[in-house]
Write a protein that holds these residues in place. Sequence first.
Motif, mmCIF file in Angstrom:
data_model
loop_
_atom_site.group_PDB
_atom_site.id
_atom_site.type_symbol
_atom_site.label_atom_id
_atom_site.label_comp_id
_atom_site.label_asym_id
_atom_site.label_seq_id
_atom_site.Cartn_x
_atom_site.Cartn_y
_atom_site.Cartn_z
ATOM 1 N N THR A 8 -7.874 -3.439 2.540
ATOM 2 C CA THR A 8 -7.609 -2.369 1.584
ATOM 3 C C THR A 8 -6.982 -2.913 0.307
ATOM 4 N N THR A 40 -16.216 4.254 -1.611
ATOM 5 C CA THR A 40 -15.401 5.294 -0.999
ATOM 6 C C THR A 40 -15.749 6.652 -1.600
ATOM 7 N N VAL A 89 -2.298 3.118 6.805
ATOM 8 C CA VAL A 89 -3.266 2.614 7.784
ATOM 9 C C VAL A 89 -2.727 2.911 9.181
ATOM 10 N N LEU A 119 0.824 -1.215 0.000
ATOM 11 C CA LEU A 119 0.000 0.000 0.000
ATOM 12 C C LEU A 119 0.856 1.264 0.000
ATOM 13 N N LEU A 122 -6.970 6.764 -0.081
ATOM 14 C CA LEU A 122 -7.816 6.039 -1.031
ATOM 15 C C LEU A 122 -8.606 7.024 -1.895
ATOM 16 N N VAL A 182 -7.906 4.599 7.238
ATOM 17 C CA VAL A 182 -7.138 4.310 6.026
ATOM 18 C C VAL A 182 -7.157 5.582 5.183
ATOM 19 N N VAL A 226 -0.973 4.907 0.223
ATOM 20 C CA VAL A 226 -2.060 4.580 1.145
ATOM 21 C C VAL A 226 -1.461 4.170 2.488
#
Length: 325
Positions: free
Chosen positions: A319, A259, A144, A137, A187, A184, A142
């Motif tokens: 994700t 999203t 988390v 990610l 995104l 998260v 991205v």
Amino acid sequence: MRYMIFGESHGPAIGVVLEGVPAGLALDLDFIRAELARRAPGQSAMTTARKEKDEPEILSGVFEGKTTGTPLCAVIFNTDTRSKDYAKLKDLPRPGHADYAGFVRYHGCNDYRGGGHFSGRLTAPLVFAGAVAKLALRQRGVAVAAHISNVAGIADPTPEEMEAAILAAKADRDSVGGRIRCAVTGLPAGLGAPDFGCNVEGIFSQYLFAVPAVKAVGFGLGTGFAALRGSQANDAFYMDGDTVRTRTNHTGGVNGGITNGMPVEFEVTIRPTPSIARSQDTVDLSAGTDAKLEITGRHDPCIVPRAVPVIESAAALATCELLGI
């Protein structure tokens, strides 16, 4: 990126097989070890005294420091087990634990020592898998991150408040639960779908409920929506240059299972640890009679502090599915 966790708490080892890992991903072992250390037991009076190094040994899927694209398998050897502490659990299932359900599901063939495959010990390979997902990610911008939002009913506790509440329960031969809030970021809008099996909340929830002791998941304000009017709950839109954003994020970054470009935010509720030293009512599965159980051995009076990287790992893997990784 699909994963399968294997092993039991008091078996020789636990581990994970990851399929669909992108080829060429640089596997940062220092980062992976740091993630495992966040979850590791035996670090304070608030956790179990069991001490495990949790050093992963990679058996396949990595060559010259990079992933090959073939299944990635890692094992973590168990080195500090005391199976004698669990002898009585063969016949006396712990209230609140999966002992009885596992006994029925697997026809009495389940490994009851330390909870077997139902143990929180199995979250170590989950954190390994989550660390790999985080590395993938990272390449897409991205991230988390999670934090403790409640322990023993104390909202946003300070470290001192959290420790006092956990140690008080421990001294009383009891345990406490809590909540973890996770976000998260990075995104784009438009991921997911409203349909079964494709909606964002459903995908995340399936990963999160696979974590032992997770009993509830709420996105954005979650159950708080029940006390609001629409005028209070709605997230007003505005233009940030060429990007559509919302001034609040009550819905947790998801509308209609898709999203909306804001951080995907959720909160999980962690139940109190079932293994407590107090006398509890149970049954004797061999004799078919009522029985009493007092649990001995090493157990967490609260798993919430160690569960933070576990929740992040589940979210990272969810994700990846959402992004098609």
